[in-house]
Enzyme design. Structure first.
Site, PDB file in Angstrom:
ATOM      1  N   ARG A 171      -9.775   0.861   8.685  1.00 12.05           N
ATOM      2  CA  ARG A 171      -9.297  -0.492   8.966  1.00 12.05           C
ATOM      3  C   ARG A 171     -10.340  -1.341   9.674  1.00 12.05           C
ATOM      4  O   ARG A 171     -10.088  -2.485   9.980  1.00 12.05           O
ATOM      5  CB  ARG A 171      -8.050  -0.421   9.844  1.00 12.05           C
ATOM      6  N   ARG A 226      11.652  -2.025  10.985  1.00 15.40           N
ATOM      7  CA  ARG A 226      10.612  -1.307  11.729  1.00 15.40           C
ATOM      8  C   ARG A 226      10.243  -2.104  12.964  1.00 15.40           C
ATOM      9  O   ARG A 226      10.156  -3.319  12.900  1.00 15.40           O
ATOM     10  CB  ARG A 226       9.373  -1.178  10.824  1.00 15.40           C
ATOM     11  N   ARG A 281      -0.145  -8.524  13.249  1.00 13.09           N
ATOM     12  CA  ARG A 281      -0.785  -7.512  12.388  1.00 13.09           C
ATOM     13  C   ARG A 281      -1.575  -8.186  11.265  1.00 13.09           C
ATOM     14  O   ARG A 281      -2.636  -7.725  10.878  1.00 13.09           O
ATOM     15  CB  ARG A 281       0.271  -6.558  11.832  1.00 13.09           C
ATOM     16  N   ARG A 311      11.542  -6.336   4.879  1.00 13.66           N
ATOM     17  CA  ARG A 311      11.494  -4.880   4.679  1.00 13.66           C
ATOM     18  C   ARG A 311      12.428  -4.173   5.669  1.00 13.66           C
ATOM     19  O   ARG A 311      12.549  -4.571   6.825  1.00 13.66           O
ATOM     20  CB  ARG A 311      10.056  -4.404   4.911  1.00 13.66           C
ATOM     21  N   LYS A 334       0.827  -1.215   0.000  1.00 17.09           N
ATOM     22  CA  LYS A 334       0.000   0.000   0.000  1.00 17.09           C
ATOM     23  C   LYS A 334       0.864   1.269   0.000  1.00 17.09           C
ATOM     24  O   LYS A 334       0.623   2.169  -0.784  1.00 17.09           O
ATOM     25  CB  LYS A 334      -0.896   0.056   1.250  1.00 17.09           C
TER      26      LYS A 334
HETATM   27  P1  AMP Z   1       0.731   0.693   8.754  1.00 17.75           P
HETATM   28  O1  AMP Z   1       1.966   1.467   8.493  1.00 17.75           O
HETATM   29  O2  AMP Z   1      -0.434   1.159   7.906  1.00 17.75           O
HETATM   30  O3  AMP Z   1       0.939  -0.795   8.649  1.00 17.75           O
HETATM   31  O4  AMP Z   1       0.280   0.994  10.259  1.00 17.75           O
HETATM   32  C1  AMP Z   1       1.151   0.746  11.341  1.00 17.75           C
HETATM   33  C2  AMP Z   1       0.373   0.723  12.631  1.00 17.75           C
HETATM   34  O5  AMP Z   1      -0.261   2.005  12.845  1.00 17.75           O
HETATM   35  C3  AMP Z   1      -0.763  -0.281  12.698  1.00 17.75           C
HETATM   36  O6  AMP Z   1      -0.320  -1.594  13.022  1.00 17.75           O
HETATM   37  C4  AMP Z   1      -1.624   0.338  13.808  1.00 17.75           C
HETATM   38  O7  AMP Z   1      -1.042   0.140  15.080  1.00 17.75           O
HETATM   39  C5  AMP Z   1      -1.522   1.820  13.495  1.00 17.75           C
HETATM   40  N1  AMP Z   1      -2.582   2.235  12.545  1.00 17.75           N
HETATM   41  C6  AMP Z   1      -2.418   2.704  11.282  1.00 17.75           C
HETATM   42  N2  AMP Z   1      -3.593   2.985  10.712  1.00 17.75           N
HETATM   43  C7  AMP Z   1      -4.543   2.670  11.638  1.00 17.75           C
HETATM   44  C8  AMP Z   1      -5.972   2.708  11.631  1.00 17.75           C
HETATM   45  N3  AMP Z   1      -6.666   3.127  10.558  1.00 17.75           N
HETATM   46  N4  AMP Z   1      -6.619   2.299  12.759  1.00 17.75           N
HETATM   47  C9  AMP Z   1      -5.936   1.896  13.841  1.00 17.75           C
HETATM   48  N5  AMP Z   1      -4.600   1.802  13.896  1.00 17.75           N
HETATM   49  C10 AMP Z   1      -3.892   2.194  12.809  1.00 17.75           C
END
Ligand code: AMP
Length: 216
Positions: A86, A157, A168, A125, A13
Site C-alpha cells: 500500500r 464495518r 481511507r 457495504r 478488490k
Molecule cells: P482493507 O480491508 O484492505 O480495506 O484494509 C482495512 C484496513 O487494514 C486498512 O484501512 C488499514 O488500516 C489496514 N491495512 C490493510 N492492509 C494494509 C497494509 N498493506 N498496510 C497498512 N495497513 C493495512
C-alpha cells in the site's frame, strides 16, 4: 504465479480476489482480512493494529511486512495479494520477500474507480460478523439483517462509516497512488475498469490471468 490487486477501498478488490483465488487455485493474502481476524481474536498483532484499522490509518510497515513475510511459503508459489503493498516502502519489501522466496510478480492489476463511486460502495457495504460474507444494501441485501449463508448478524464495518471511509480514500490518494507509479512502468502492470458489474470485472481479470497462463 504472483498476482497483485491494487485499488482504492471500495474498488472490489476483496470480491474479485475471492473469485480469482478460487478459480485459479491461488492463495488469497488479504492483509485487511488478516488484521480484522487478529483484532477479533485479540492477538498481540491484533491489539497493536486495532487503533490504526479502526481510524482508517495504515498499520505501520514493520508489522504489515512481517505478517506478510510469515505467510509466504516457498512450496506454495501461487499467491494473490489483496491490500498489500500500500506504499512504496511495502512495495520494496515485497520485492525483497519475493527475491528471497525465488518468486516474481506475474501481474499487477489496478482496479480503477472514481472516488465518488468508491465512497458510495463503501457506505452501502455490510458484512456478516460471523462468516465475512459481503452484502450491499442496494445490490445484495441481507435477509432482515441476517446473513443468507450462515444466519450471522450483518453489520456495517467499523471503518466503513462515512468519515472513516473518506479518510481511507484520502490515504489511498496520498500514500498508495504514488506507489502505483512504481509498478506502472513495468511490463506486468495492467488496469481494469472496476466501475462495472462484478461479473464483468471478473471476466476482464480472468482474461488477463489466462493470458499469463498461456505464456507460461
Ligand atoms: P482493507 O480491508 O484492505 O480495506 O484494509 C482495512 C484496513 O487494514 C486498512 O484501512 C488499514 O488500516 C489496514 N491495512 C490493510 N492492509 C494494509 C497494509 N498493506 N498496510 C497498512 N495497513 C493495512
Amino acid at each position: 504465479m504472483i498476482v497483485v490487486l491494487l485499488g482504492a477501498p471500495g474498488s472490489g478488490k476483496g470480491t474479485q480476489a475471492k473469485f480469482l483465488s478460487a478459480k485459479y487455485g491461488l492463495v488469497h493474502l488479504a492483509t485487511g482480512d488478516i488484521f480484522r481476524s487478529e483484532i477479533a481474536e485479540k492477538t498481540p498483532l491484533g491489539i497493536k493494529a486495532q487503533a490504526y484499522v479502526k481510524t482508517g490509518k495504515l498499520v505501520p510497515d514493520d508489522l504489515v511486512t512481517e505478517m506478510v513475510a510469515a505467510r509466504f511459503n516457498s512450496n506454495e508459489g501461487r499467491y494473490l495479494l489483496d491490500g498489500f503493498p500500500r506504499n512504496l516502502a511495502q512495495a520494496q519489501s515485497l520485492s525483497s520477500i519475493l527475491v528471497h522466496e525465488n518468486l516474481s510478480i506475474d501481474l499487477v492489476v489496478l482496479l480503477k474507480i472514481s472516488q465518488e463511486l468508491a465512497l458510495e460502495r463503501i457506505i452501502s457495504r455490510r458484512v456478516c460478523s460471523q462468516c465475512g460474507e459481503v452484502y450491499n444494501i442496494q445490490t445484495k441485501p441481507a435477509l432482515n439483517g441476517k446473513c443468507r449463508t450462515c444466519g450471522g448478524d450483518v453489520v456495517l464495518r467499523e471503518d466503513d462509516f462515512e468519515a472513516t471511509a473518506r479518510k481511507r480514500l484520502m490515504v489511498f490518494e496520498d500514500i498508495t497512488r504514488p506507489m502505483i507509479a512504481y509498478y506502472q512502468s513495468e511490463s506486468v502492470f495492467r488496469e481494469v475498469d472496476a466501475s462495472r458489474k462484478p461479473e464483468d470485472v471478473n471476466a476482464a481479470l480472468s482474461m488477463l490471468i489466462d493470458s499469463i497462463f498461456a505464456k507460461s
